[in-house]
Scaffold this active site. Structure first.
Site, PDB file in Angstrom:
ATOM      1  CG  HIS A  88      -0.729   6.030   9.299  1.00  0.00           C
ATOM      2  ND1 HIS A  88      -1.742   7.001   9.484  1.00  0.00           N
ATOM      3  CD2 HIS A  88       0.056   6.449   8.298  1.00  0.00           C
ATOM      4  CE1 HIS A  88      -1.362   7.964   8.728  1.00  0.00           C
ATOM      5  NE2 HIS A  88      -0.551   7.732   7.813  1.00  0.00           N
ATOM      6  CG  ASN A 161      -3.246  11.509   6.528  1.00  0.00           C
ATOM      7  OD1 ASN A 161      -3.244  10.512   6.992  1.00  0.00           O
ATOM      8  ND2 ASN A 161      -1.674  11.944   6.003  1.00  0.00           N
ATOM      9  CG  HIS A 352      -3.069  -0.836  -1.793  1.00  0.00           C
ATOM     10  ND1 HIS A 352      -2.808   0.444  -2.272  1.00  0.00           N
ATOM     11  CD2 HIS A 352      -2.492  -1.781  -2.275  1.00  0.00           C
ATOM     12  CE1 HIS A 352      -1.957   0.069  -3.283  1.00  0.00           C
ATOM     13  NE2 HIS A 352      -1.540  -1.151  -3.277  1.00  0.00           N
TER      14      HIS A 352
HETATM   15 FE1  HDE Z   1       0.726   6.195   3.768  1.00  0.00          FE
HETATM   16  N1  HDE Z   1       1.530   4.315   4.328  1.00  0.00           N
HETATM   17  N2  HDE Z   1       2.229   6.607   2.686  1.00  0.00           N
HETATM   18  N3  HDE Z   1       0.045   7.910   3.475  1.00  0.00           N
HETATM   19  N4  HDE Z   1      -0.907   5.991   5.082  1.00  0.00           N
HETATM   20  C1  HDE Z   1       1.110   3.276   5.324  1.00  0.00           C
HETATM   21  O1  HDE Z   1       0.755   1.143   4.801  1.00  0.00           O
HETATM   22  C2  HDE Z   1       3.288   5.775   2.230  1.00  0.00           C
HETATM   23  C3  HDE Z   1       0.559   8.967   2.467  1.00  0.00           C
HETATM   24  C4  HDE Z   1      -1.919   6.729   5.436  1.00  0.00           C
HETATM   25  O2  HDE Z   1      -4.955   2.439   9.113  1.00  0.00           O
HETATM   26  C5  HDE Z   1       1.812   2.326   5.441  1.00  0.00           C
HETATM   27  O3  HDE Z   1      -0.296  -0.317   5.586  1.00  0.00           O
HETATM   28  C6  HDE Z   1       4.068   6.245   1.179  1.00  0.00           C
HETATM   29  C7  HDE Z   1      -0.317  10.013   2.516  1.00  0.00           C
HETATM   30  C8  HDE Z   1      -2.761   6.196   6.392  1.00  0.00           C
HETATM   31  O4  HDE Z   1      -3.693   1.006   8.105  1.00  0.00           O
HETATM   32  C9  HDE Z   1       2.948   2.406   4.046  1.00  0.00           C
HETATM   33  C10 HDE Z   1       3.552   7.512   1.208  1.00  0.00           C
HETATM   34  C11 HDE Z   1      -1.481   9.723   2.949  1.00  0.00           C
HETATM   35  C12 HDE Z   1      -2.086   5.041   6.643  1.00  0.00           C
HETATM   36  C13 HDE Z   1       2.410   3.822   3.509  1.00  0.00           C
HETATM   37  C14 HDE Z   1       2.400   7.617   1.983  1.00  0.00           C
HETATM   38  C15 HDE Z   1      -1.055   8.483   3.877  1.00  0.00           C
HETATM   39  C16 HDE Z   1      -1.012   4.857   6.028  1.00  0.00           C
HETATM   40  C17 HDE Z   1       2.157   1.684   6.598  1.00  0.00           C
HETATM   41  C18 HDE Z   1       4.175   8.649   0.213  1.00  0.00           C
HETATM   42  C19 HDE Z   1      -2.808  10.602   3.125  1.00  0.00           C
HETATM   43  C20 HDE Z   1      -2.800   3.620   7.703  1.00  0.00           C
HETATM   44  C21 HDE Z   1       1.502   0.476   6.990  1.00  0.00           C
HETATM   45  C22 HDE Z   1       4.156   8.011  -0.991  1.00  0.00           C
HETATM   46  C23 HDE Z   1      -3.558  10.639   1.926  1.00  0.00           C
HETATM   47  C24 HDE Z   1      -3.721   2.886   7.097  1.00  0.00           C
HETATM   48  C25 HDE Z   1       0.411   0.411   5.722  1.00  0.00           C
HETATM   49  C26 HDE Z   1      -4.237   2.205   8.208  1.00  0.00           C
HETATM   50  C27 HDE Z   1      -0.092   3.729   5.944  1.00  0.00           C
HETATM   51  C28 HDE Z   1       2.935   4.353   2.785  1.00  0.00           C
HETATM   52  C29 HDE Z   1       1.917   8.893   2.184  1.00  0.00           C
HETATM   53  C30 HDE Z   1      -2.246   7.798   4.632  1.00  0.00           C
HETATM   54  C31 HDE Z   1       4.070   2.150   4.766  1.00  0.00           C
HETATM   55  C32 HDE Z   1       5.044   5.296   0.567  1.00  0.00           C
HETATM   56  C33 HDE Z   1      -0.188  11.066   1.427  1.00  0.00           C
HETATM   57  C34 HDE Z   1      -3.974   6.705   6.732  1.00  0.00           C
HETATM   58  O5  HDE Z   1       2.588   1.620   3.044  1.00  0.00           O
END
Ligand code: HDE
Length: 706
Positions: A88, A161, A352
C-alpha cells in the site's frame, strides 16, 4: 496491582484534548507552518542572509566545512525520505466527517455511533497494494480503503480494502504472498502489477487464494475513481453494546454516487497518460466542492447464528452474501478537505486494525490476529520509533495520557516525578477507568477459549471454491468477459507454461468449467477436466455485480466538449451550463489553447485525451468541425470514446468528426442532431452518460481500432 478506578471523564491535557467536532482541524492547525511574512531561518532560529551561495575560500575557492547553514540544509535534505509502506505504498488521502443516521445503541456502545448529532472527524487513505510510491494509479490491483475515525473515545481505524475477501487465511502466509506479488527479486519488475511468474506461481499453489484472485481479475481491480469505490472491513469484527451483548459485524462502505470501473484498455493507457489519475480525481473533486460521500453499512450476525453458514465467519476468504444477511446502512462519511501537506499527513498516517474503541472488538480470524501485531511493528521502522502516535495526523482528539515515556522523537513533555502506576506521588494519576462508567475504559469481550495449543487450519476453512463460483455466477456478461480477458492477459505474461496450466487446471476448473475452458483456449492449452471440488451454498448474489451498482444521473462525471476555433461558442456556453446544472464537470477541449470566440479551452486534446473523460460531446459550427475532422488527435479522441463504450453526442457539423473517424453511422449511446443546440440530443446524451458505459455497444466497439 491496579490503582483506584477513575470513574470521572478522562483527563484532559493540552496536546489534543479539544472536545469539539472540529477538534482534529484545530489540532492540525496548531502544527501548520505558514511562511507568509516569515524570515528564512535555520532550524535553530538564526536568520539567513544568503540562501544562494555556499561559504567558500575566495570566489573560486573550495567550500568550507564551517558553513553550518549549507550543512544543516543538505543534511536535512539527505534524510527527507522515510521507508515507504511495504504494501500500500502508493496512496492518497482526504479529511472528512462521519455521522451515524440513527443511534446504534442496541448493537454497540461505541460513542461515535450513538447520536446522529455527533460529527466525527475522519482521515481516509486510498491506496494500491503492489506498486511503490511513484507507481501508476490505474494498475490492476486491490485498493486499500483505510479510515481513521477520531472519536471522542480514541481512534478507531477501519483498515479495509475495496474487496470483501483476502488472498490468504492465515497471517503467517502474508510475507510469502507479498514476496510473490511484489516486483521480482532479480530485476524489480513488474511495477504495480501481478502479471508475472512469482505471483501466479504462488496463487496457483495456494487454492485458498482462488476467490480473491478472481476478484482481482474482475472490474473491481480497476476502479474508475476512489470516489466510486466500495470498501470492506474484510474480517468479521464484533459489536458490543452497553449490556455486554456481542454480535458479529462486517463493515462495508458504499459510495453514494454508485460504483464504476475502468476498462482494461483505458486503465493501461491512463497509467501512461496520467499516472496520478485517481489521486487527481479525488483532489480535484474536493477542491470543486464535489465532496465524495460513502455510506457505512453493517451486516450483523447474532452470536447464536455463528455456525449457520456454509463457511466459517472467521475465514477472511469468505463474504456473507447480502441476500443472506442484508446490509444495514447506518451512517455517512463525507470527504470535504484535502490535506495541506502530503508527507506530513498522508505519508505519516499510521493506520492499524488494532486501533479500536469500546463497543467494537476483534474475532479470532487468524489473518486479523496477525495484523494486530504487524501494523505497530511496521510503523516503528517506517516512522522511526514508537512515538508515531504523537505525529499530528495520528493523534487522537481526546487525551492520551499514560505512563509510557521517552523513545525516539518524543514530543510530549511529561511533567512530574511519577511515571508508574500505582503511585502516590501524583495522587495515583493517570488512573484506570471502570468499564461500566459513562465513557468507560476498554473492556475486551470475554470469549471463552479452551483448547489445545496447535498449529492447524480449521476444517471449516477448507472450502476454497464455492464462493469463487458464487462471485463468477453473479457477474453480468460483460463482467464475465472482462474476467476471462484478465486471466488471459495475466497468465499470458507468465513465462513458465506449467504455472499457466496449474492455474487453469487446479484452480479455475474447480469453480467454473466454462471460464477454465475459455482461458485454456486462449493460452493454447487443452480443455481442462472438470474440477473435483464440491460447490455448496447460494449460486449467485446479484449484489456483487457492479452493473447493479449504477446510480442514475451524471453528477461529477467529466465530460469533454470537443471544439476548435470556429465552433459554435453560444452552443458551448449553453452546453456548459446545462451539464453543470446536472452536477457534471464539462471541460472545453480543443486542438490548441487558442480562444474560441471569447472562450478559453481548458486543455488541448493531446493534454487531456479521451481516456480522462466519462463522455464526449462534439460541438457544432462549420469551421470548428472542419478543423476537428482534420485533426488526428480529435479523430482518435472519438474513436477511443466509442471503443471505451462512452456516451457520445455530435451536434450539427460536429457530426463530421464521427464520419471522419469512420465510426458506424448508427450506434447505441451516440446521439446526433442537425442543430448545434438540440435539447433532445442533450437529453439522450445525458441518459446514456448516466449509465456510465453503453454495454450494448460492446460487440460493435470490438472491431474499432484505438
Ligand atoms: Fe495490511 N498492511 N496486512 N491488509 N493493509 C499494511 O501497514 C498486513 C491486510 C491494508 O493507507 C502495512 O502501515 C499483514 C488485509 C491497508 O496506510 C503492514 C496482513 C487488509 C493498508 C500490513 C495484512 C489489509 C495496509 C504496510 C496479513 C484488508 C494501508 C504499511 C495478516 C482488510 C494502510 C502499514 C494505509 C498496510 C500488514 C492483510 C489492508 C505491513 C501482516 C486483510 C488498507 O503492516
Amino acid at each position: 496491582m491496579a490503582g483506584k478506578a477513575n470513574t470521572q471523564k478522562p483527563a484532559v491535557h493540552e496536546n489534543g484534548a479539544a472536545q469539539s467536532n472540529d477538534a482534529k482541524s484545530n489540532d492540525l492547525e496548531r502544527n501548520r507552518v505558514k511562511p507568509q511574512g516569515e524570515a528564512l531561518r535555520t532550524n535553530q532560529g538564526v536568520k539567513i542572509a544568503d540562501n544562494q551561495n555556499t561559504l567558500r575560500a575566495g570566489p573560486r575557492g573550495p567550500s568550507l566545512l564551517e558553513d553550518f547553514i549549507m550543512r544543516e540544509k543538505i543534511t536535512h535534505f539527505d534524510h527527507e525520505r522515510i521507508p515507504e509502506r511495504i504494501v500500500h505504498a502508493r496512496g492518497s488521502a482526504a479529511h472528512g466527517v462521519f455521522k451515524v443516521y440513527e443511534s446504534m445503541r442496541e448493537y454497540t456502545k461505541a460513542a461515535f455511533l450513538q447520536d446522529p448529532a455527533t460529527e466525527t472527524p475522519v482521515y481516509v487513505r486510498f491506496s494500491t497494494v503492489q506498486g511503490p510510491r511513484g507507481s501508476a494509479d490505474t494498475v490492476r490491483d486491490v485498493r486499500g480503503f483505510a479510515t481513521k475515525f477520531y472519536t471522542q473515545e480514541g481512534n478507531f481505524d477501519l483498515v479495509g480494502n475495496n474487496m470483501p475477501v483476502f488472498f490468504i487465511q492465515d497471517a503467517i502466509k502474508f510475507p510469502d504472498f507479498v514476496h510473490a506479488v511484489k516486483p521480482e527479486a532479480p530485476n524489480e519488475m513488474p511495477t504495480g502489477g501481478s502479471a508475472h511468474d512469482t505471483f501466479w506461481d504462488f496463487v496457483s499453489l495456494v487454492p485458498e487464494s482462488a476467490h480473491m484472485v478472481l476478484w482481482t481479475m474482475s472490474d473491481r481491480a480497476i476502479p474508475r475513481s476512489f470516489r466510486t469505490m466500495e470498501g470492506f472491513g474484510v474480517h468479521t469484527f464484533r459489536f458490543v453494546n452497553a449490556e455486554g451483548k456481542a454480535r458479529f459485524v462486517k463493515f462495508h462502505w458504499r459510495p453514494v454516487l454508485g460504483s464504476y470501473s475502468l476498462l482494461w484498455d483505458e486503465a493501461q493507457k491512463l497509467a501512461g497518460k496520467d499516472p496520478d489519475f485517481h489521486r487527481r480525481d479525488l483532489w480535484e473533486a474536493i477542491e470543486r466542492g464535489d465532496y465524495p460521500e460513502y455510506e457505512l453499512g453493517v451486516q450483523i450476525v447474532e452470536e447464536a447464528d455463528e455456525h449457520k453458514f456454509d463457511f466459517d465467519l472467521l475465514d477472511p476468504t469468505k463474504l456473507i452474501p447480502e441476500e443472506l444477511v442484508p446490509l444495514k446502512i447506518i451512517g455517512k462519511m463525507t470527504l470535504n478537505r484535502n490535506p495541506d501537506n502530503f508527507f506530513a499527513e498522508t505519508e505519516q498516517a499510521a493506520f492499524h486494525p488494532g486501533h479500536i474503541v469500546p463497543g467494537i472488538d476483534f474475532t479470532n480470524d487468524p489473518l486479523l490476529q496477525g495484523r494486530l501485531f504487524s501494523y505497530t511493528d511496521t510503523q516503528i521502522s517506517r516512522l522511526g520509533g514508537p512515538n508515531f502516535h504523537e505525529i499530528p495526523i495520528n493523534r487522537p482528539v481526546c487525551a492520551s495520557v499514560n505512563n509510557q515515556r521517552d523513545a525516539m522523537h518524543r514530543q510530549a513533555i511529561h511533567v512530574g516525578q511519577a511515571s508508574y502506576e500505582p503511585n502516590s506521588l501524583n495522587d495515583g494519576w493517570p488512573k484506570e477507568t471502570d468499564p461500566a462508567a459513562e465513557d468507560g475504559g476498554f473492556d475486551s469481550y470475554q470469549e471463552r477459549v479452551e483448547s489445545t495449543k496447535i498449529r492447524v487450519r480449521s476444517d471449516s476453512f477448507a472450502d476454497h471454491f464455492s464462493q469463487a463460483a458464487l462471485f463468477y455466477n453473479s457477474m453480468s456478461q460483460p463482467e464475465k468477459d472482462h474476467i476471462a480477458a484478465a486471466y488471459l492477459f495475466e497468465l499470458g505474461k507468465v513465462t513458465k507454461p506449467e504455472i499457466r496450466a496449474r492455474q487453469v487446471n487446479e484452480i479455475l476448473a474447480n469453480f467454473d468449467a466454462g471460464l477454465a475452458a475459455k482461458v485454456a483456449e486462449g493460452l493454447g492449452l487443452p480443455a481442462p477436466k472438470q474440477g473435483t471440488a464440491r460447490l455448496v451454498g447460494p449460486k449467485a448474489s446479484p449484489a456483487l455485480s457492479l452493473l447493479n451498482r449504477v446510480k442514475p444521473g451524471i453528477k461529477t462525471r467529466k465530460i469533454a466538449l470537443l471544439a476548435a476555433p470556429g465552433s459554435d461558442a453560444a452552443a458551448i456556453k449553453q452546453l456548459q451550463e446545462a451539464l453543470k446544472g446536472e452536477g457534471a464537470t464539462p471541460m472545453l477541449i480543443a486542438p490548441t489553447l487558442a480562444g474560441i470566440d471569447d472562450l478559453a479551452p481548458d486543455a488541448t486534446i493531446a493534454g487531456l485525451p479521451s481516456v480522462m473523460f466519462d463522455a464526449v460531446i462534439v460541438v457544432g459550427g462549420e469551421k470548428g468541425a472542419k478543423a476537428l475532422a482534420q485533426s488526428g488527435d480529435a479523430r482518435h479522441f472519438v474513436l477511443e470514446a466509442f471503443k471505451h463504450l462512452k456516451a457520445i453526442a455530435a451536434l450539427g457539423a460536429g457530426r463530421d468528426l464521427l464520419t471522419a473517424a469512420q465510426l458506424p453511422a448508427q450506434s447505441d449511446g451516440v446521439a446526433t442532431g442537425e442543430d448545434s443546440q438540440s435539447a433532445d440530443v442533450l437529453k439522450a446524451f445525458i441518459n446514456a452518460a448516466g449509465q456510465h458505459r453503453v454495454w450494448s455497444r460492446a460487440a460493435q466497439a470490438e472491431s474499432v481500432p484505438a
